[in-house]
Design a protein around this motif. Structure first.
Motif, PDB file in Angstrom:
ATOM      1  N   GLY A  63      -3.393   8.183   3.871  1.00 47.95           N
ATOM      2  CA  GLY A  63      -2.322   8.818   3.625  1.00 47.95           C
ATOM      3  C   GLY A  63      -1.461   7.885   5.168  1.00 47.95           C
ATOM      4  O   GLY A  63      -0.184   8.324   5.131  1.00 47.95           O
ATOM      5  N   GLU A  64      -2.007   6.994   5.674  1.00 49.59           N
ATOM      6  CA  GLU A  64      -1.681   6.762   6.546  1.00 49.59           C
ATOM      7  C   GLU A  64      -0.391   5.354   6.036  1.00 49.59           C
ATOM      8  O   GLU A  64       0.198   4.618   7.054  1.00 49.59           O
ATOM      9  N   LEU A  65      -1.315   4.317   5.086  1.00 55.70           N
ATOM     10  CA  LEU A  65      -0.243   3.267   4.130  1.00 55.70           C
ATOM     11  C   LEU A  65       1.158   3.628   4.689  1.00 55.70           C
ATOM     12  O   LEU A  65       1.645   2.479   4.781  1.00 55.70           O
ATOM     13  N   ASP A  66       1.580   4.577   3.845  1.00 56.28           N
ATOM     14  CA  ASP A  66       3.289   4.514   4.284  1.00 56.28           C
ATOM     15  C   ASP A  66       4.233   4.579   4.809  1.00 56.28           C
ATOM     16  O   ASP A  66       4.668   3.339   5.289  1.00 56.28           O
ATOM     17  N   GLY A  67       3.062   5.172   6.042  1.00 57.24           N
ATOM     18  CA  GLY A  67       3.404   5.399   7.414  1.00 57.24           C
ATOM     19  C   GLY A  67       3.418   3.772   7.920  1.00 57.24           C
ATOM     20  O   GLY A  67       4.476   3.561   8.346  1.00 57.24           O
ATOM     21  N   ARG A  68       2.667   3.410   8.118  1.00 58.26           N
ATOM     22  CA  ARG A  68       2.056   1.482   8.860  1.00 58.26           C
ATOM     23  C   ARG A  68       3.497   1.286   8.380  1.00 58.26           C
ATOM     24  O   ARG A  68       3.241   0.272   8.733  1.00 58.26           O
ATOM     25  N   LEU A  69       3.017   0.873   6.880  1.00 58.14           N
ATOM     26  CA  LEU A  69       4.101  -0.164   6.254  1.00 58.14           C
ATOM     27  C   LEU A  69       5.591   0.097   6.122  1.00 58.14           C
ATOM     28  O   LEU A  69       6.280  -0.235   6.595  1.00 58.14           O
ATOM     29  N   THR A  70       5.837   1.208   6.272  1.00 55.36           N
ATOM     30  CA  THR A  70       7.343   1.870   6.799  1.00 55.36           C
ATOM     31  C   THR A  70       7.757   0.837   8.540  1.00 55.36           C
ATOM     32  O   THR A  70       8.655   0.588   8.424  1.00 55.36           O
ATOM     33  N   ARG A 123       2.476 -10.836   7.367  1.00 54.49           N
ATOM     34  CA  ARG A 123       0.953 -10.861   7.600  1.00 54.49           C
ATOM     35  C   ARG A 123       0.371  -8.915   8.126  1.00 54.49           C
ATOM     36  O   ARG A 123      -0.540  -9.352   8.018  1.00 54.49           O
ATOM     37  N   SER A 124       1.345  -8.491   8.860  1.00 51.65           N
ATOM     38  CA  SER A 124       1.318  -7.187   9.060  1.00 51.65           C
ATOM     39  C   SER A 124       1.200  -6.340   8.192  1.00 51.65           C
ATOM     40  O   SER A 124       0.124  -5.572   7.908  1.00 51.65           O
ATOM     41  N   ALA A 125       1.653  -6.855   7.263  1.00 50.36           N
ATOM     42  CA  ALA A 125       1.934  -5.425   5.788  1.00 50.36           C
ATOM     43  C   ALA A 125       0.120  -6.075   5.228  1.00 50.36           C
ATOM     44  O   ALA A 125      -0.193  -5.376   4.778  1.00 50.36           O
ATOM     45  N   GLU A 126      -0.106  -7.009   5.203  1.00 52.03           N
ATOM     46  CA  GLU A 126      -1.403  -7.059   4.703  1.00 52.03           C
ATOM     47  C   GLU A 126      -2.774  -6.644   5.550  1.00 52.03           C
ATOM     48  O   GLU A 126      -3.440  -6.635   5.220  1.00 52.03           O
ATOM     49  N   ARG A 127      -2.178  -6.457   7.060  1.00 54.98           N
ATOM     50  CA  ARG A 127      -2.953  -6.433   7.881  1.00 54.98           C
ATOM     51  C   ARG A 127      -3.926  -4.858   7.639  1.00 54.98           C
ATOM     52  O   ARG A 127      -4.386  -4.014   7.266  1.00 54.98           O
ATOM     53  N   VAL A 128      -2.307  -3.755   7.378  1.00 55.92           N
ATOM     54  CA  VAL A 128      -2.454  -2.627   7.090  1.00 55.92           C
ATOM     55  C   VAL A 128      -3.433  -2.305   5.617  1.00 55.92           C
ATOM     56  O   VAL A 128      -3.947  -1.703   5.819  1.00 55.92           O
ATOM     57  N   ARG A 129      -2.683  -2.661   4.499  1.00 52.78           N
ATOM     58  CA  ARG A 129      -3.326  -2.738   3.115  1.00 52.78           C
ATOM     59  C   ARG A 129      -4.596  -3.284   2.979  1.00 52.78           C
ATOM     60  O   ARG A 129      -5.334  -3.066   3.101  1.00 52.78           O
ATOM     61  N   SER A 130      -5.513  -4.721   3.975  1.00 49.55           N
ATOM     62  CA  SER A 130      -6.933  -4.041   4.614  1.00 49.55           C
ATOM     63  C   SER A 130      -7.598  -3.499   4.975  1.00 49.55           C
ATOM     64  O   SER A 130      -8.582  -3.154   4.627  1.00 49.55           O
ATOM     65  N   ALA A 131      -7.383  -3.396   5.792  1.00 46.93           N
ATOM     66  CA  ALA A 131      -7.459  -1.838   7.046  1.00 46.93           C
ATOM     67  C   ALA A 131      -7.881  -0.762   6.151  1.00 46.93           C
ATOM     68  O   ALA A 131      -8.962  -0.105   6.197  1.00 46.93           O
ATOM     69  N   VAL A 132      -6.978  -0.363   4.602  1.00 45.64           N
ATOM     70  CA  VAL A 132      -7.283   0.616   3.695  1.00 45.64           C
ATOM     71  C   VAL A 132      -7.903   0.546   2.946  1.00 45.64           C
ATOM     72  O   VAL A 132      -8.511   0.994   2.521  1.00 45.64           O
ATOM     73  N   ALA A 133      -7.812  -0.448   2.724  1.00 46.92           N
ATOM     74  CA  ALA A 133      -8.970  -1.204   2.061  1.00 46.92           C
ATOM     75  C   ALA A 133     -10.348  -1.381   1.988  1.00 46.92           C
ATOM     76  O   ALA A 133     -11.469  -0.852   1.444  1.00 46.92           O
ATOM     77  N   ASP A 134     -10.436  -1.186   3.591  1.00 50.25           N
ATOM     78  CA  ASP A 134     -12.126  -1.353   4.632  1.00 50.25           C
ATOM     79  C   ASP A 134     -12.673   0.161   4.707  1.00 50.25           C
ATOM     80  O   ASP A 134     -13.325   0.508   5.629  1.00 50.25           O
ATOM     81  N   GLY A 135     -11.222   0.779   4.376  1.00 49.24           N
ATOM     82  CA  GLY A 135     -11.555   2.115   5.172  1.00 49.24           C
ATOM     83  C   GLY A 135     -11.302   2.444   6.179  1.00 49.24           C
ATOM     84  O   GLY A 135     -11.724   2.864   6.972  1.00 49.24           O
ATOM     85  N   ARG A 136     -10.530   1.253   7.370  1.00 47.36           N
ATOM     86  CA  ARG A 136     -10.427   1.483   8.165  1.00 47.36           C
ATOM     87  C   ARG A 136      -9.533   2.554   8.693  1.00 47.36           C
ATOM     88  O   ARG A 136      -9.151   3.008   9.792  1.00 47.36           O
ATOM     89  N   LEU A 137      -8.159   2.864   7.896  1.00 48.14           N
ATOM     90  CA  LEU A 137      -7.211   3.072   8.159  1.00 48.14           C
ATOM     91  C   LEU A 137      -7.600   4.249   6.588  1.00 48.14           C
ATOM     92  O   LEU A 137      -7.876   4.434   5.653  1.00 48.14           O
ATOM     93  N   GLU A 138      -7.013   5.783   6.802  1.00 48.85           N
ATOM     94  CA  GLU A 138      -6.883   6.816   5.591  1.00 48.85           C
ATOM     95  C   GLU A 138      -5.880   5.860   4.803  1.00 48.85           C
ATOM     96  O   GLU A 138      -4.350   5.714   4.818  1.00 48.85           O
TER      97      GLU A 138
END
Length: 203
Positions: free
Chosen positions: A50-57, A33-48
């Motif tokens: 480049g932040e995807l890997d760090g957040r998912l890790t 669930r948390s990983a999906e929040r991170v992916r959705s935030a990248v898709a929406d432009g809320r996160l860069e």
């Protein structure tokens, strides 16, 4: 009068409350669930990106729900379409329009393999509000002297394969979603004196 020292009411309100399940060990579902929040935030432009890997890790290394909360800090809660792959039983596995029609729409759950037959009839599969049991779903659509329409939203990947013999297989809805980790639907179609048409939502 004895003067008591302690935080003022304003200060107490400023102290962030600790969730009662802060130290509860996280399960795999919590992490997904948390990983999906991170992916959705990248898709929406809320996160860069480049932040995807760090957040998912951080999400997948988290042992407690408190650590997960830190990993997704500042990100919105999932909306109604944010979790498309669910751990739920399929609504149905087969649809048949024989001298008649069928319709699947609303919030229904597709299995990894779904079959649709239209014989001297027609049918409509609407995936606009659908959920999926697997990351990849195969829809086998056969139309014999009939027709099947498949409506696809813009937040899933769609691939259309197949051919028509004195018929038509249309793939207007085939495309790759910009959403990271989007579910993938493969339509394998055959049309004999009929048609199988995949089209995007709203058309």
């Amino acid at each position: 009068m004895t003067e008591q020292f302690g935080p003022s009411d304003e200060a107490k309100q400023a102290i962030p409350a600790v969730s009662p399940d802060h130290d509860v060990l996280a399960c795999d579902e919590d992490r997904e669930r948390s990983a999906e929040r991170v992916r959705s935030a990248v898709a929406d432009g809320r996160l860069e990106l480049g932040e995807l890997d760090g957040r998912l890790t951080a999400v997948y290394r988290a042992r407690t729900r408190g650590e997960l909360a830190v990993a997704v800090r500042g990100l919105p809660e999932p909306g109604p379409r944010d979790r498309l792959v669910v751990d739920r039983a399929p609504t149905s596995r087969f649809a048949l329009g024989l001298f008649g029609g069928f319709r699947r729409s609303g919030e229904w759950v597709l299995p990894p393999r779904f079959t649709a037959w239209s014989m001297w009839g027609g049918g409509r599969l609407d995936l606009t509000e659908a959920r999926f049991c697997a990351q990849e779903t195969v829809i086998r659509a056969v139309a014999v002297w009939g027709g099947t329409g498949i409506v696809v939203p813009d937040d899933i990947d769609v691939e259309v394969k197949g051919f028509g013999l004195f018929g038509a297989v249309g793939g207007r809805g085939a495309r790759k979603s910009a959403r990271p980790g989007a579910p993938r639907v493969v339509v394998k179609a055959f049309a004999l004196f009929g048609a199988v048409v995949t089209k995007p939502k709203g058309r």
